[in-house]
Enzyme design. Structure first.
Site, short mmCIF file in Angstrom:
data_model
loop_
_atom_site.label_atom_id
_atom_site.label_comp_id
_atom_site.label_asym_id
_atom_site.label_seq_id
_atom_site.Cartn_x
_atom_site.Cartn_y
_atom_site.Cartn_z
N CYS A 2 33.46 32.38 46.41
CA CYS A 2 32.25 31.76 45.71
C CYS A 2 31.84 32.78 44.62
O CYS A 2 32.35 33.61 44.10
CB CYS A 2 31.16 32.38 47.02
SG CYS A 2 31.40 31.88 48.48
N ARG A 27 37.05 30.09 39.95
CA ARG A 27 37.34 31.16 41.09
C ARG A 27 37.63 30.20 42.37
O ARG A 27 37.91 30.83 43.43
CB ARG A 27 36.03 31.87 41.60
CG ARG A 27 35.62 32.76 40.43
CD ARG A 27 34.17 33.34 40.52
NE ARG A 27 34.13 33.95 41.75
CZ ARG A 27 34.07 35.56 41.82
NH1 ARG A 27 34.50 36.01 40.71
NH2 ARG A 27 33.85 36.25 42.82
N TRP A 74 32.79 28.53 48.55
CA TRP A 74 34.21 28.24 49.23
C TRP A 74 34.06 28.48 50.64
O TRP A 74 33.91 29.57 51.06
CB TRP A 74 35.14 29.10 48.48
CG TRP A 74 36.76 28.74 48.73
CD1 TRP A 74 36.98 27.62 49.60
CD2 TRP A 74 37.78 29.00 48.10
NE1 TRP A 74 38.36 27.53 49.44
CE2 TRP A 74 38.74 28.31 48.68
CE3 TRP A 74 38.10 29.93 47.24
CZ2 TRP A 74 40.23 28.51 48.38
CZ3 TRP A 74 39.34 30.22 46.83
CH2 TRP A 74 40.45 29.56 47.31
N ASN A 100 27.13 35.60 48.29
CA ASN A 100 28.74 35.77 48.14
C ASN A 100 29.19 36.86 49.00
O ASN A 100 28.60 38.16 49.20
CB ASN A 100 28.98 36.16 46.32
CG ASN A 100 30.46 36.08 46.38
OD1 ASN A 100 31.24 35.58 47.08
ND2 ASN A 100 30.84 36.22 45.19
N GLY A 101 30.03 36.44 49.87
CA GLY A 101 30.61 37.59 50.60
C GLY A 101 30.68 36.95 52.37
O GLY A 101 30.49 35.99 52.39
N GLU A 488 60.88 41.46 48.64
CA GLU A 488 59.93 41.34 47.77
C GLU A 488 59.86 42.23 46.64
O GLU A 488 59.52 41.76 45.53
CB GLU A 488 58.39 41.21 48.61
CG GLU A 488 57.15 41.01 47.70
CD GLU A 488 57.13 39.82 46.88
OE1 GLU A 488 57.98 38.72 47.31
OE2 GLU A 488 56.23 39.68 45.91
N LYS A 492 60.06 41.33 42.66
CA LYS A 492 59.09 41.44 41.61
C LYS A 492 59.73 42.18 40.31
O LYS A 492 59.23 41.94 39.40
CB LYS A 492 57.80 42.45 42.29
CG LYS A 492 56.76 41.94 43.19
CD LYS A 492 55.98 41.04 42.51
CE LYS A 492 56.44 39.52 42.49
NZ LYS A 492 55.93 38.85 43.79
N GLU A 495 61.86 39.70 38.39
CA GLU A 495 61.10 38.89 37.54
C GLU A 495 60.41 39.24 36.30
O GLU A 495 60.39 38.58 35.24
CB GLU A 495 59.80 38.52 38.37
CG GLU A 495 60.02 37.42 39.66
CD GLU A 495 58.66 37.02 40.28
OE1 GLU A 495 58.23 36.02 40.10
OE2 GLU A 495 58.13 37.91 41.21
N HIS A 511 78.38 48.10 55.32
CA HIS A 511 79.25 47.02 55.39
C HIS A 511 79.71 46.56 53.95
O HIS A 511 80.16 45.17 54.06
CB HIS A 511 78.55 45.92 56.26
CG HIS A 511 78.40 46.43 57.59
ND1 HIS A 511 79.38 46.68 58.48
CD2 HIS A 511 77.27 46.90 58.09
CE1 HIS A 511 78.99 47.11 59.81
NE2 HIS A 511 77.43 47.40 59.55
N LYS A 608 54.55 29.21 37.03
CA LYS A 608 53.64 29.51 37.98
C LYS A 608 53.62 28.49 39.14
O LYS A 608 53.45 28.92 40.06
CB LYS A 608 51.98 29.80 37.57
CG LYS A 608 51.21 30.21 38.51
CD LYS A 608 51.31 31.79 38.94
CE LYS A 608 50.68 32.10 40.19
NZ LYS A 608 51.42 33.36 40.70
C1 F6R Z 1 57.09 35.29 42.84
C2 F6R Z 1 56.39 33.86 42.78
C3 F6R Z 1 57.36 32.72 43.36
C4 F6R Z 1 56.66 31.97 44.15
C5 F6R Z 1 57.38 30.49 44.57
C6 F6R Z 1 56.50 29.92 45.40
O1 F6R Z 1 56.52 36.27 42.18
O2 F6R Z 1 55.35 33.69 42.41
O3 F6R Z 1 58.55 33.43 44.02
O4 F6R Z 1 56.24 32.79 45.28
O5 F6R Z 1 57.70 30.02 43.31
O6 F6R Z 1 55.21 29.28 44.94
P1 F6R Z 1 54.28 28.62 45.76
O7 F6R Z 1 53.54 29.82 46.58
O8 F6R Z 1 53.09 28.33 44.71
O9 F6R Z 1 54.85 27.93 46.51
#
Ligand code: F6R
Length: 613
Positions: A2, A27, A74, A100-101, A488, A492, A495, A511, A608
């Site tokens: 929100c 947001r 939201w 908000n909250g 993960e 990171k 990337e 192994h 993204k």
């Molecule tokens: C890693 C990253 C990607 C997404 C992947 C799926 O930091 O951002 O590996 O996680 O492309 O994206 P979504 O979640 O939007 O389906």
């Protein structure tokens, strides 16, 4: 998440409020509304849908008031609808409130108010606030100039949860009262005007002078004054702060990069994602699902399907689903799942996780599962995104917009949401020990504070980043749920720092991969499972013997002298430990990338939202 806006000044309020709301649209929201003080009472204009629709509401052009409050909602309690949109008013229409909250104890408060003759017209938690203010106001015999403030203060001290609140009243046509606790709210000030907003950028074009509020500081605003009070209504002094940010720094709230901002937003993202779903005294709630015991008992397999980081969130959720619900759960990469003719039928529940909700492979896998007769459930961060339109059911993480390409707050929000989903299933199935479920719920509620503690490691991590930023290869190790975090952490690092890295289940080292360990190589390990800690330590011992430099992220008692750097994170339930143990690893990738002078938010070759196969 929100957003709230407010204005008190000399100009007509409604155009300023609508323009402020438009700036908070990023947001995410599903409804919007405003309330202003007019000569004949408080106006109330609201509906579900876009902010721009507010300008078409009947009578909005006639609003003359120069004080008003506004909100983008939201949905958390109750579906998006006109009734559930903010502002909300008390029964006598004396007070208008935006909030908000989340009010965690709204059920109790609602019952109390109903017993005292109040009627509720929405399903929201917020509607208790104006009625509670009215309740305290009408019980107060003193008629001094603090009466309005006292009523707001007495009401707020009864609220449990998080809130940023703006209140106006027809009885006080020159005042607005605001307060916050664990939810953002800033006040911009000019000579005879005050602008309020959930964040600075939305009002930076009007002023650079801001009051930044601490929790439970009550503010009484007039056009040319702002008086601050503590929770005992002692007046306190507060100086304005001048914000020197340029437009882009403003969007980043003063952080150097969106990724860092988003890492630090995790306590809020988790708080918002938990929302009102967890209640220690009653079962978890997902209004959108309404699953029955009969249906859940008929499921013989759950698939979690996703890509990249979202898939890693799925891997950590598998544990909770299998252990708490006793349903076999497989996690798959969407691009593999869609082409491998998976065995699914009407007894399969397929869960698809996607921050953007637009990932081509995930959408294709969802369509395939539907064709094969499975029930489909989407978890997304974007309302109305493609996977949520395709799936039979949708639930949302409330992480707010994630702008940096590398996913951080979306991941931790996904992990928390799958765990809540697993508890929801287990409570319906009644096949898990209720005491441990309640304990897990409490651990989930404690997460925001523990994430804040985990973020304290930032300086140590920065130091470690300086030592290793020129490395060519880094290894990540973990066992059990820590292995999912190793994956993960490794993703990171690749990337955004372009360092080659691999993650392994620690027991797999012998192994094969141990052949790659040589003098000076960096090995990062995660140790959060007390049953596996000894085994993992002996694996790390093997790499130390071969000359590796070690970083250990742990919440266990270990001999710290064995390792080069140990980062301690708070203890929590094993199912949700990835939410804390990933934080140092997110920061590490970030600081290595900065050390190398790379573009953290937009790493090369990555998008993204991956909307093509
Ligand atoms: C890693 C990253 C990607 C997404 C992947 C799926 O930091 O951002 O590996 O996680 O492309 O994206 P979504 O979640 O939007 O389906």
């Amino acid at each position: 998440m929100c957003g709230i806006v407010g204005y008190i000044g000399t100009k007509k309020a409604y155009p300023i409020l609508i323009s402020g709301l438009s700036r908070l649209e990023y947001r995410g929201y599903d409804s919007a509304g405003i309330s202003t003080i007019e000569n004949d009472g408080l106006s109330l204009m609201k509906d579900k849908g876009r902010v721009k629709n507010l300008s078409n509401l009947d009578g909005i052009d006639n609003l003359e008031g120069t004080i008003g409050i506004a909100h983008t909602r939201w949905a958390t309690h109750g579906k998006p609808s006109k009734e559930n949109s903010h502002p909300h008013q008390d029964n006598s229409k004396t007070f208008s409130v935006v909030h908000n909250g989340i009010i965690e104890n709204y059920n109790e408060l609602r019952k109390f108010l109903e017993n005292n003759g109040y009627t509720f017209y929405s399903q929201t938690d917020t509607e208790v606030i104006p009625n509670l203010i009215h309740y305290h106001f009408s019980k107060d015999d003193k008629n001094d100039n603090l009466k309005f403030l006292r009523a707001v203060k007495n009401a707020c001290l009864e609220l449990k949860g998080s809130f940023a609140i703006e209140v106006i009243s027809i009885l006080y046509p020159d005042n607005m009262i605001v307060v916050r606790q664990d939810s953002p709210l800033v006040i911009g000030t000019c000579e005879d005007e005050k602008y309020l907003s959930s964040d600075i950028p939305a009002i930076l074009s009007y002023t650079r002078d801001f009051y930044l509020l601490n929790d439970l500081e009550f503010v009484v605003l007039t056009r040319n004054s702002a008086k601050f009070y503590d929770e005992n209504l002692n007046e306190i002094k507060k100086e304005t702060q001048t914000i020197e940010w340029n437009a882009s720094a403003a969007e980043k709230d003063g952080f150097d990069d969106f990724m860092l901002k988003e890492i630090y937003e995790q306590p809020t993202a988790i708080r918002e994602t938990i929302g009102a779903k967890i209640n220690l005294d009653s079962k978890c709630e997902f209004d959108e699902l309404g699953f029955t015991k009969e249906y859940l008992s008929s499921i013989n397999k759950i698939y979690i399907v996703a890509c990249g980081t979202a898939m890693h969130a799925g891997l950590s959720g598998k544990n909770a689903i299998e252990k708490l619900c006793k349903i076999p759960c497989e996690v798959d990469i969407a691009s593999e799942f869609r082409y491998r003719d998976p065995i699914i039928d009407e007894k399969t529940l397929c869960i698809f996780i996607s921050q953007s909700g637009e990932t081509a492979d995930t959408i294709a896998a969802l369509k395939l599962s539907k064709e094969k007769g499975a029930k489909t459930l989407a978890i997304s961060n974007v309302i109305g995104s493609s996977i949520t339109r395709e799936a039979d059911y949708s639930i949302y993480t409330h992480a707010g917009p994630e702008i940096a390409v590398a996913s951080t707050k979306a991941y931790t929000s996904q992990v928390v949401l799958i765990n809540i989903l697993a508890i929801y299933f287990a409570e319906i199935l009644e096949n898990s020990d209720m005491e441990s479920l309640t304990k897990l719920k409490q651990d989930i509620l404690d997460l925001p504070k523990k994430i804040e503690e985990s973020l304290d490691c930032s300086d140590e991590i920065k130091k470690f980043a300086k030592q290793i930023y020129q490395e060519k290869d880094v290894f990540f190790l973990g066992r059990g749920i820590d292995e999912t975090v190793a994956r993960e952490g490794s993703l990171k690092l690749k990337e955004i720092s372009y360092i080659h890295s691999e993650s392994y289940a620690a027991g797999e080292l012998k192994h094969g991969p141990i052949a790659l360990i040589e003098n000076g190589i960096t090995v990062i390990s995660i140790l959060t499972n007390k049953d596996l800690v000894k085994k993992s330590v002996s694996n790390i011992q093997e790499v130390i013997t071969r000359g590796a430099k070690t970083l250990v992220v742990t919440n266990q008692e270990i001999d710290r002298n064995m390792f080069d750097t140990v980062i301690t994170i708070p203890e929590t339930n094993c199912f949700i430990s990835p939410i804390l143990s990933i934080i140092p690893l997110q920061l590490l990738s970030y600081y290595i990338s900065k050390e190398k002078g790379l573009d953290v938010d937009k790493p090369r070759n990555l998008a993204k939202s991956v909307t093509v196969e």
